[in-house]
Design an enzyme around this catalytic site. Structure first.
Site, PDB file in Angstrom:
ATOM      1  N   TYR A  71      12.318  12.890 -42.330  1.00 36.09           N
ATOM      2  CA  TYR A  71      11.758  11.634 -42.855  1.00 36.09           C
ATOM      3  C   TYR A  71      12.730  11.008 -43.838  1.00 36.09           C
ATOM      4  O   TYR A  71      13.530  11.702 -44.463  1.00 36.09           O
ATOM      5  CB  TYR A  71      10.430  11.911 -43.565  1.00 36.09           C
ATOM      6  CG  TYR A  71       9.299  12.222 -42.622  1.00 36.09           C
ATOM      7  CD1 TYR A  71       8.580  11.204 -42.017  1.00 36.09           C
ATOM      8  CD2 TYR A  71       8.956  13.527 -42.333  1.00 36.09           C
ATOM      9  CE1 TYR A  71       7.532  11.477 -41.138  1.00 36.09           C
ATOM     10  CE2 TYR A  71       7.921  13.805 -41.465  1.00 36.09           C
ATOM     11  CZ  TYR A  71       7.215  12.783 -40.881  1.00 36.09           C
ATOM     12  OH  TYR A  71       6.176  13.053 -40.005  1.00 36.09           O
ATOM     13  N   HIS A 111       5.973  14.663 -28.833  1.00 36.99           N
ATOM     14  CA  HIS A 111       5.622  14.271 -30.202  1.00 36.99           C
ATOM     15  C   HIS A 111       4.272  13.571 -30.264  1.00 36.99           C
ATOM     16  O   HIS A 111       3.465  13.821 -31.162  1.00 36.99           O
ATOM     17  CB  HIS A 111       6.701  13.356 -30.788  1.00 36.99           C
ATOM     18  CG  HIS A 111       6.401  12.917 -32.189  1.00 36.99           C
ATOM     19  ND1 HIS A 111       6.307  13.806 -33.232  1.00 36.99           N
ATOM     20  CD2 HIS A 111       6.147  11.682 -32.725  1.00 36.99           C
ATOM     21  CE1 HIS A 111       6.022  13.149 -34.355  1.00 36.99           C
ATOM     22  NE2 HIS A 111       5.916  11.864 -34.066  1.00 36.99           N
ATOM     23  N   HIS A 169      -3.574   8.080 -35.488  1.00 32.77           N
ATOM     24  CA  HIS A 169      -2.927   7.429 -34.346  1.00 32.77           C
ATOM     25  C   HIS A 169      -3.798   7.429 -33.097  1.00 32.77           C
ATOM     26  O   HIS A 169      -3.672   6.541 -32.252  1.00 32.77           O
ATOM     27  CB  HIS A 169      -1.584   8.109 -34.048  1.00 32.77           C
ATOM     28  CG  HIS A 169      -0.552   7.888 -35.103  1.00 32.77           C
ATOM     29  ND1 HIS A 169      -0.139   6.634 -35.489  1.00 32.77           N
ATOM     30  CD2 HIS A 169       0.142   8.771 -35.864  1.00 32.77           C
ATOM     31  CE1 HIS A 169       0.785   6.756 -36.440  1.00 32.77           C
ATOM     32  NE2 HIS A 169       0.966   8.034 -36.687  1.00 32.77           N
ATOM     33  N   ASP A 219       9.391  14.452 -35.527  1.00 32.07           N
ATOM     34  CA  ASP A 219       9.478  13.919 -36.886  1.00 32.07           C
ATOM     35  C   ASP A 219      10.070  15.009 -37.770  1.00 32.07           C
ATOM     36  O   ASP A 219       9.474  15.485 -38.737  1.00 32.07           O
ATOM     37  CB  ASP A 219       8.137  13.414 -37.398  1.00 32.07           C
ATOM     38  CG  ASP A 219       7.856  11.982 -36.962  1.00 32.07           C
ATOM     39  OD1 ASP A 219       8.714  11.397 -36.238  1.00 32.07           O
ATOM     40  OD2 ASP A 219       6.820  11.431 -37.331  1.00 32.07           O
ATOM     41  N   ASP A 266       6.226  17.392 -37.909  1.00 35.46           N
ATOM     42  CA  ASP A 266       6.140  16.382 -38.966  1.00 35.46           C
ATOM     43  C   ASP A 266       6.426  17.008 -40.329  1.00 35.46           C
ATOM     44  O   ASP A 266       5.627  16.921 -41.250  1.00 35.46           O
ATOM     45  CB  ASP A 266       4.753  15.719 -38.930  1.00 35.46           C
ATOM     46  CG  ASP A 266       4.442  15.111 -37.574  1.00 35.46           C
ATOM     47  OD1 ASP A 266       4.684  13.907 -37.398  1.00 35.46           O
ATOM     48  OD2 ASP A 266       3.993  15.855 -36.687  1.00 35.46           O
ATOM     49  N   HIS A 282       2.795  14.107 -34.567  1.00 38.46           N
ATOM     50  CA  HIS A 282       2.571  12.686 -34.822  1.00 38.46           C
ATOM     51  C   HIS A 282       1.393  12.445 -35.758  1.00 38.46           C
ATOM     52  O   HIS A 282       1.556  11.815 -36.802  1.00 38.46           O
ATOM     53  CB  HIS A 282       2.413  11.911 -33.522  1.00 38.46           C
ATOM     54  CG  HIS A 282       2.598  10.430 -33.667  1.00 38.46           C
ATOM     55  ND1 HIS A 282       3.646   9.864 -34.380  1.00 38.46           N
ATOM     56  CD2 HIS A 282       1.869   9.378 -33.195  1.00 38.46           C
ATOM     57  CE1 HIS A 282       3.561   8.542 -34.325  1.00 38.46           C
ATOM     58  NE2 HIS A 282       2.488   8.230 -33.619  1.00 38.46           N
ATOM     59  N   ASP A 283       0.199  12.889 -35.410  1.00 39.54           N
ATOM     60  CA  ASP A 283      -0.890  12.872 -36.374  1.00 39.54           C
ATOM     61  C   ASP A 283      -0.715  14.063 -37.310  1.00 39.54           C
ATOM     62  O   ASP A 283      -0.558  15.209 -36.850  1.00 39.54           O
ATOM     63  CB  ASP A 283      -2.250  12.918 -35.678  1.00 39.54           C
ATOM     64  CG  ASP A 283      -2.790  11.525 -35.384  1.00 39.54           C
ATOM     65  OD1 ASP A 283      -2.476  10.599 -36.163  1.00 39.54           O
ATOM     66  OD2 ASP A 283      -3.526  11.363 -34.400  1.00 39.54           O
ATOM     67  N   HIS A 284      -0.746  13.776 -38.618  1.00 35.99           N
ATOM     68  CA  HIS A 284      -0.411  14.798 -39.612  1.00 35.99           C
ATOM     69  C   HIS A 284      -1.635  15.669 -39.908  1.00 35.99           C
ATOM     70  O   HIS A 284      -2.240  15.597 -40.976  1.00 35.99           O
ATOM     71  CB  HIS A 284       0.091  14.139 -40.897  1.00 35.99           C
ATOM     72  CG  HIS A 284       1.362  13.377 -40.713  1.00 35.99           C
ATOM     73  ND1 HIS A 284       2.062  12.817 -41.749  1.00 35.99           N
ATOM     74  CD2 HIS A 284       2.068  13.073 -39.592  1.00 35.99           C
ATOM     75  CE1 HIS A 284       3.141  12.206 -41.295  1.00 35.99           C
ATOM     76  NE2 HIS A 284       3.158  12.347 -39.982  1.00 35.99           N
TER      77      HIS A 284
END
Length: 335
Positions: A89, A218, A227, A86, A53, A253-255
């Site tokens: 962006y 991801h 999420h 990710d 991410d 996915h979760d930052h």
């Protein structure tokens, strides 16, 4: 099995029956099958970094995380880098000549220690752009360390890494996409894609003779972040991972940075999604004892692994150690 499928829709299938053959015998299919990356160190150990991410043109501390990755990478002598998706962006790449590739990758990860192979999976934001651009051999020719495919296997001596495209599993992207448009080229029909992927993943895991097995996707299987757990993957993929002795599941996915260890699964669940913009103030997990690390800031993870021991370390944006964890296991023997 593989010969009966559409090659563009079978992430691991294309010559999986020949997967134990030398890659040099399969030049046509090498990019979508498996890659050999044997340990280069005299003691046979393997070291690499994991980040996810991240692709924001250096903003949201992406450049600062990259700098610390370079420091840790130099100290450890890393063999490669894994990206959990990710990569760009907000909406992936527009094509192979999109300047965002240089602005978010080539000009950011400039440390000498990071000039190694990058193995990357796609995230949901990558699917909002031209997916084929990230997968293109043209892009790989322009930047030799870049390698992003939907699903593939890295054979790294005592460790097999199964890079899995988790995006097609998520119902929301197909039923409630909102204002977002996703590029499902090569994925449709969706159910066949998922069925083929799960079948091939199961076969590949069963064929593995590595002492350690790591799956990278991801989307999280278990997460205390915004999420949370990805139900579709929990239902459809987790049983296959557990049945085939997978040791670690790694995601983005979760930052944030996470390590979850639960009594109901032998797998360690590790999130490395802190490559740039992080989310703060959201944590939700029913059993605090299972949440070995939750850090909702920027950072990354390192892995050092040999035949019988795996060491994981999580770092924050300044390079400080947040959490370290080790596991040992006896050497796998082939009966």
């Amino acid at each position: 099995m593989a010969g009966a499928r559409d090659a563009s829709a079978a992430p691991l299938a294309l010559c999986l029956a020949l997967a134990l053959s030398s890659l040099s015998l399969l030049p046509t299919f090498a990019e979508i099958d498996r890659f050999l990356h044997p340990p280069a160190k005299d003691d046979g150990s393997l070291t690499f970094l994991v980040v996810g991410d991240w692709g924001r043109q250096g903003l949201y501390n992406q450049s600062e995380v990259a700098a610390q990755m370079g420091v840790v990478g130099e100290r450890m002598g890393v063999d490669f880098v894994v990206s959990t998706g990710d990569n760009f962006y907000e909406n992936g790449l527009t094509g192979v000549h999109d300047p965002a590739f240089d602005e978010s990758f080539s000009r950011i990860y400039v440390a000498p220690s990071l000039q190694k192979q990058w193995f990357s999976v796609l995230g949901n934001h990558d699917y909002r752009g031209d997916v084929e651009a990230q997968l293109s051999p043209v892009l790989r020719a322009m930047e030799s360390r870049w390698l992003c495919l939907r699903s593939f296997i890295v054979n790294a001596g005592m460790l097999d890494i199964f890079m899995v495209d988790t995006n097609p599993f998520v119902d929301e992207y197909f039923t409630n996409a909102g204002n977002n448009t996703y590029d499902w080229t090569g994925v449709l029909p969706r159910q066949k894609y998922i069925s083929d992927l799960l079948e091939d993943l199961d076969l590949a895991l069963k064929s593995s003779r590595a002492n350690w097995k790591m799956v990278v996707g991801h989307h999280p299987i278990k997460s205390a972040g915004v999420h949370g757990n990805t139900k579709e993957i929990v239902d459809q993929m987790l049983p296959i991972l557990e049945a085939n002795g997978v040791d670690f599941y790694v995601n983005g996915h979760d930052h944030c940075l996470q390590h979850i260890s639960t009594a109901d699964s032998p797998i360690q669940f590790l999130t490395s999604g802190g490559g740039s913009k992080a989310w703060r103030g959201v944590v939700n997990w029913p059993n605090p004892d299972e949440l070995k690390l939750y850090y909702d800031g920027q950072g990354f993870m390192s892995v050092k692994i040999d035949a019988t021991q795996a060491d994981f370390v999580f770092y924050d944006v300044s390079g400080s150690v947040l959490h370290s964890w080790s596991r040992t296991k006896p050497l796998y023997s082939i009966v």
